[in-house]
Design an enzyme around this catalytic site. Structure first.
Site, PDB file in Angstrom:
ATOM      1  N   CYS A 116      19.246  -9.109   9.814  1.00 45.47           N
ATOM      2  CA  CYS A 116      20.660  -8.873  10.127  1.00 45.47           C
ATOM      3  C   CYS A 116      20.761  -7.754  11.160  1.00 45.47           C
ATOM      4  CB  CYS A 116      21.387  -8.500   8.844  1.00 45.47           C
ATOM      5  SG  CYS A 116      22.841  -7.491   9.107  1.00 45.47           S
ATOM      6  N   GLU A 117      21.448  -8.038  12.273  1.00 45.45           N
ATOM      7  CA  GLU A 117      21.493  -7.038  13.345  1.00 45.45           C
ATOM      8  C   GLU A 117      22.448  -5.891  13.034  1.00 45.45           C
ATOM      9  OE1 GLU A 117      22.595  -9.098  16.926  1.00 45.45           O
ATOM     10  OE2 GLU A 117      24.726  -8.761  16.628  1.00 45.45           O
ATOM     11  N   HIS A 118      23.216  -6.026  11.969  1.00 45.29           N
ATOM     12  CA  HIS A 118      24.158  -4.952  11.629  1.00 45.29           C
ATOM     13  C   HIS A 118      23.543  -3.908  10.699  1.00 45.29           C
ATOM     14  CE1 HIS A 118      26.931  -8.436  12.546  1.00 45.29           C
ATOM     15  NE2 HIS A 118      27.117  -7.577  13.516  1.00 45.29           N
ATOM     16  N   HIS A 119      22.550  -4.313   9.919  1.00 46.73           N
ATOM     17  CA  HIS A 119      21.925  -3.376   8.974  1.00 46.73           C
ATOM     18  C   HIS A 119      20.403  -3.320   9.105  1.00 46.73           C
ATOM     19  CE1 HIS A 119      25.752  -4.621   7.007  1.00 46.73           C
ATOM     20  NE2 HIS A 119      25.827  -3.334   6.733  1.00 46.73           N
ATOM     21  N   GLN A 157      23.927 -14.805  11.586  1.00 45.52           N
ATOM     22  CA  GLN A 157      23.557 -16.165  11.169  1.00 45.52           C
ATOM     23  C   GLN A 157      24.253 -17.249  12.004  1.00 45.52           C
ATOM     24  OE1 GLN A 157      23.443 -16.783   6.896  1.00 45.52           O
ATOM     25  NE2 GLN A 157      23.782 -18.976   7.161  1.00 45.52           N
ATOM     26  N   HIS A 185      21.694 -12.743   2.586  1.00 46.93           N
ATOM     27  CA  HIS A 185      21.640 -11.537   3.407  1.00 46.93           C
ATOM     28  C   HIS A 185      21.349 -10.374   2.474  1.00 46.93           C
ATOM     29  CE1 HIS A 185      23.758 -13.093   7.149  1.00 46.93           C
ATOM     30  NE2 HIS A 185      23.572 -14.128   6.363  1.00 46.93           N
ATOM     31  N   CYS A 187      21.442  -7.352   2.951  1.00 48.75           N
ATOM     32  CA  CYS A 187      22.425  -6.264   3.066  1.00 48.75           C
ATOM     33  C   CYS A 187      23.604  -6.515   2.137  1.00 48.75           C
ATOM     34  CB  CYS A 187      22.888  -6.097   4.503  1.00 48.75           C
ATOM     35  SG  CYS A 187      23.357  -7.632   5.294  1.00 48.75           S
TER      36      CYS A 187
HETATM   37 ZN   LIG Z   1      23.958  -6.906   7.338  1.00 45.74          ZN
END
Ligand SMILES: [Zn+2]
Length: 229
Positions: A116-119, A157, A185, A187
């Site tokens: 996941c590119e956010h976490h 995703q 995910h 996260c």
């Molecule tokens: Zn994430």
């Protein structure tokens, strides 16, 4: 005034990350992404990881931790994010459809390990990819390779699903490609709401797969013997 505006932008960026909203179908890469070599990247990332662990108070002279910065840096560049570099893109060799198989071909349960590119936490799941040949066919392992290549990036995703479809469409010279990804995910599963059971399903239907019956046929195929645990 400037500060208020800035805070609003920060809030918006936080909101995008926390809700896993992607901002574009293309991986946001800078133009200079490959100006330095993999070896140089590993050296830089190694220093950064060392810095993070030291900031957290870890004792990097401990034998167990000594090699961690280098191990992490190598894993980032050579494995987890190797799909950023176009040199690692699988060659899209196709074959003529000699036996004139005109039905849908479905490759089910392709394992997805992404990030996941956010976490920067894992996305783990399965991809189901289908196409209808218009004269060209692609090796089955190629489909797994295409999913793997686009998985090995900091990802969203939805974008991964679209990138797989686009790459297949380009390789096969047809719009008639579809992909469904069902993934957990970490996260979401391990942080915050700690929802261990939930998974996220994304789908992209190109060409004939937009037709109700064709879409139904594909979804029926992937329902068979498919478990997501
Ligand atoms: Zn994430």
């Amino acid at each position: 005034m400037f500060e208020i505006h800035n805070n609003m932008i920060d809030d918006r960026i936080d909101e995008i990350g926390e809700n896993h909203v992607g901002t574009s179908a293309k991986t946001p890469l800078r133009a200079d992404a490959f100006d330095i070599s993999d070896e140089e990247k590993i050296a830089k990332i190694q220093d950064s990881v060392k810095d993070i662990l030291e900031t957290l108070g870890m004792d990097l002279t401990d034998d167990s931790l000594k090699g961690t910065p280098k191990r992490v840096a190598k894993a980032f560049v050579n494995e987890m994010f190797m799909g950023l570099n176009p040199k690692n893109k699988p060659s899209a060799s196709t074959f003529d459809n000699n036996y004139k198989y005109g039905e849908m071909l479905v490759e089910k349960n392709i394992i997805v390990y992404s990030t996941c590119e956010h976490h920067l936490l894992p996305i783990v799941g399965r991809a189901h990819v289908a196409y209808i040949s218009n004269g060209k066919v692609i090796g089955l392992s190629k489909m797994n390779r295409i999913v793997e290549y686009f998985s090995k990036r900091p990802q969203v995703q939805e974008r991964l699903t679209m990138q797989v479809v686009q790459a297949m469409q380009e390789a096969l010279g047809t719009d008639d490609v579809a992909c469904v990804i069902d993934a957990k995910h970490l996260c979401v599963n391990s942080r915050g709401i700690k929802d261990i059971e939930s998974s996220t399903v994304t789908a992209e239907f190109g060409g004939k797969f937009k037709n109700k019956e064709t879409k139904r046929e594909f979804l029926d195929y992937i329902k068979l013997n498919t478990t997501f645990d």
